[in-house]
Scaffold this motif. Structure first.
Motif, short mmCIF file in Angstrom:
data_model
loop_
_atom_site.label_atom_id
_atom_site.label_comp_id
_atom_site.label_asym_id
_atom_site.label_seq_id
_atom_site.Cartn_x
_atom_site.Cartn_y
_atom_site.Cartn_z
N ALA A 205 0.83 -1.20 0.00
CA ALA A 205 0.00 0.00 0.00
C ALA A 205 0.87 1.25 0.00
CB ALA A 205 -0.94 -0.01 1.20
N GLY A 206 1.95 1.23 0.79
CA GLY A 206 2.83 2.39 0.85
C GLY A 206 3.49 2.69 -0.47
N LEU A 207 3.93 1.65 -1.18
CA LEU A 207 4.57 1.85 -2.49
C LEU A 207 3.55 2.33 -3.53
CD1 LEU A 207 6.95 -1.25 -2.52
CD2 LEU A 207 7.60 1.17 -2.26
N ALA A 208 2.33 1.77 -3.47
CA ALA A 208 1.28 2.22 -4.39
C ALA A 208 0.94 3.69 -4.13
CB ALA A 208 0.04 1.35 -4.24
N MET A 209 0.82 4.04 -2.85
CA MET A 209 0.57 5.44 -2.50
C MET A 209 1.76 6.31 -2.92
SD MET A 209 -1.17 5.04 1.28
CE MET A 209 -1.50 6.81 1.48
N GLY A 210 2.97 5.74 -2.87
CA GLY A 210 4.14 6.48 -3.32
C GLY A 210 4.03 6.90 -4.77
N GLY A 211 3.44 6.02 -5.60
CA GLY A 211 3.20 6.39 -7.00
C GLY A 211 2.26 7.58 -7.10
N GLY A 212 1.21 7.56 -6.28
CA GLY A 212 0.28 8.69 -6.26
C GLY A 212 0.96 9.95 -5.76
N GLN A 213 1.78 9.81 -4.73
CA GLN A 213 2.53 10.95 -4.21
C GLN A 213 3.42 11.56 -5.30
OE1 GLN A 213 3.55 12.73 -1.39
NE2 GLN A 213 2.22 11.90 0.20
N TRP A 214 4.08 10.69 -6.06
CA TRP A 214 4.98 11.19 -7.11
C TRP A 214 4.22 12.06 -8.11
CZ3 TRP A 214 10.28 10.41 -7.67
CH2 TRP A 214 10.83 10.89 -8.87
N LEU A 215 3.05 11.58 -8.55
CA LEU A 215 2.26 12.32 -9.53
C LEU A 215 1.76 13.64 -8.95
CD1 LEU A 215 0.19 9.40 -11.10
CD2 LEU A 215 2.17 10.57 -12.09
N GLY A 216 1.21 13.57 -7.73
CA GLY A 216 0.69 14.78 -7.11
C GLY A 216 1.77 15.81 -6.86
N ALA A 217 2.95 15.35 -6.44
CA ALA A 217 4.05 16.27 -6.16
C ALA A 217 4.57 16.94 -7.43
CB ALA A 217 5.18 15.54 -5.44
N GLN A 218 4.60 16.18 -8.53
CA GLN A 218 5.01 16.79 -9.79
C GLN A 218 4.07 17.93 -10.18
OE1 GLN A 218 7.63 15.98 -12.32
NE2 GLN A 218 8.48 15.37 -10.36
N ALA A 219 2.77 17.69 -10.03
CA ALA A 219 1.79 18.73 -10.36
C ALA A 219 1.91 19.92 -9.42
CB ALA A 219 0.38 18.15 -10.31
N GLY A 220 2.03 19.64 -8.11
CA GLY A 220 2.13 20.72 -7.14
C GLY A 220 3.38 21.56 -7.32
N ALA A 221 4.51 20.90 -7.55
CA ALA A 221 5.76 21.64 -7.73
C ALA A 221 5.71 22.50 -8.98
CB ALA A 221 6.94 20.66 -7.81
N ARG A 222 5.05 22.00 -10.02
CA ARG A 222 4.92 22.78 -11.25
C ARG A 222 4.10 24.04 -11.01
NH1 ARG A 222 3.34 18.92 -14.02
NH2 ARG A 222 5.36 18.33 -14.85
N VAL A 223 3.01 23.89 -10.26
CA VAL A 223 2.17 25.05 -9.95
C VAL A 223 2.93 26.03 -9.05
CG1 VAL A 223 0.08 25.80 -8.75
CG2 VAL A 223 0.01 23.80 -10.24
N ALA A 224 3.62 25.50 -8.03
CA ALA A 224 4.35 26.37 -7.11
C ALA A 224 5.47 27.13 -7.83
CB ALA A 224 4.93 25.54 -5.97
#
Length: 252
Positions: A205-224
């Motif tokens: 579950a942690g690794l699967a969530m890590g994939g989600g984290q990676w995608l969300g962080a890419q989007a957030g960092a781009r916006v920031a």
């Protein structure tokens, strides 16, 4: 074997995407993921350990984007990241030796102070300022202190890194955010190593969530990176205030 039903795992991954987006801008992603893991049936220690698993991915993802945008030089952060990793392991191993209950009582006050600083401090923008600590002094004092706290307790560590970069290293708000992420990843990894010895993270579950984290962080960092202090400051104030309220509500 997957620790939760597939539909619950899908929801956790969705939560991780949102957490990664928030965390890449203002920190505080655990405010979303830890309650979600608890609701999914994880015991508290397992939830904290699993949160470290997936949190590493989001922090590395954000650090990667900020580096590509030219906001931080990862090579200059190798030494402080190593110090953050070691200090976080040390902090986690001291959890039974230090008065963590007393420290938790003061956390809401510290988080509210951080929120008030970023809300009302005049002139906070994306321009760098004069430093109060040189790079070496900063790396051997501020970095290990925050990292040890991250291993010992954890809530608000990203906000404390941010405050240190702004107040002591003279970084503008956007640069401070960029410089925070690799150190946050290192202290997350250090805490995870210690947690893995005393807990059983939900690795799948942690690794699967890590994939989600990676995608969300890419989007957030781009916006920031595009919006800078105009976005980071209000979101940081909101996240740190929410963390303080949650800690007070939980009786910490």
């Amino acid at each position: 074997m997957i620790e939760v039903a597939p539909e619950i795992l899908a929801l956790l991954v969705g939560v991780a995407v949102l957490a990664g987006f928030i965390d890449s801008i203002a920190g505080g992603g655990g405010l979303v993921t830890v309650p979600a893991l608890l609701l999914a049936g994880a015991p508290p220690v397992t939830a904290l350990a699993t949160n470290k698993v997936q949190g590493v991915f989001g922090a590395v993802s954000a650090a990667t984007h900020y580096a590509r945008a030219g906001l931080v030089d990862p090579r200059a952060q190798v030494v402080p990241a190593a110090l953050a990793f070691a200090a976080s392991v040390g902090g986690a191993l001291c959890v039974s030796l230090l008065p963590t209950d007393t420290l938790r009582l003061g956390l809401p006050v510290l988080l509210i102070a951080v929120a008030l600083f970023f809300a009302f401090k005049p002139g906070l923008d994306d321009l760098d300022r004069a430093t109060r600590l040189g790079p070496v002094a900063f790396n051997v004092t501020a970095v290990p202190i925050v990292a040890a706290y991250d291993g010992l307790l954890g809530p608000g560590a990203g906000s404390f890194y941010m405050l240190a970069f702004v107040l002591l290293a003279g970084r503008g708000v956007l640069a401070a955010t960029a410089h925070t992420k690799l150190l946050n990843a290192a202290s997350n990894a250090g805490g995870l190593c210690a947690f893995a010895l005393i807990a059983e993270p939900w690795w799948i579950a942690g690794l699967a969530m890590g994939g989600g984290q990676w995608l969300g962080a890419q989007a957030g960092a781009r916006v920031a990176a595009g919006r800078g202090a105009a976005l980071i400051k209000p979101l940081l104030v909101a996240v740190t205030s929410a963390m303080a309220l949650r800690l007070m509500w939980a009786g910490l």
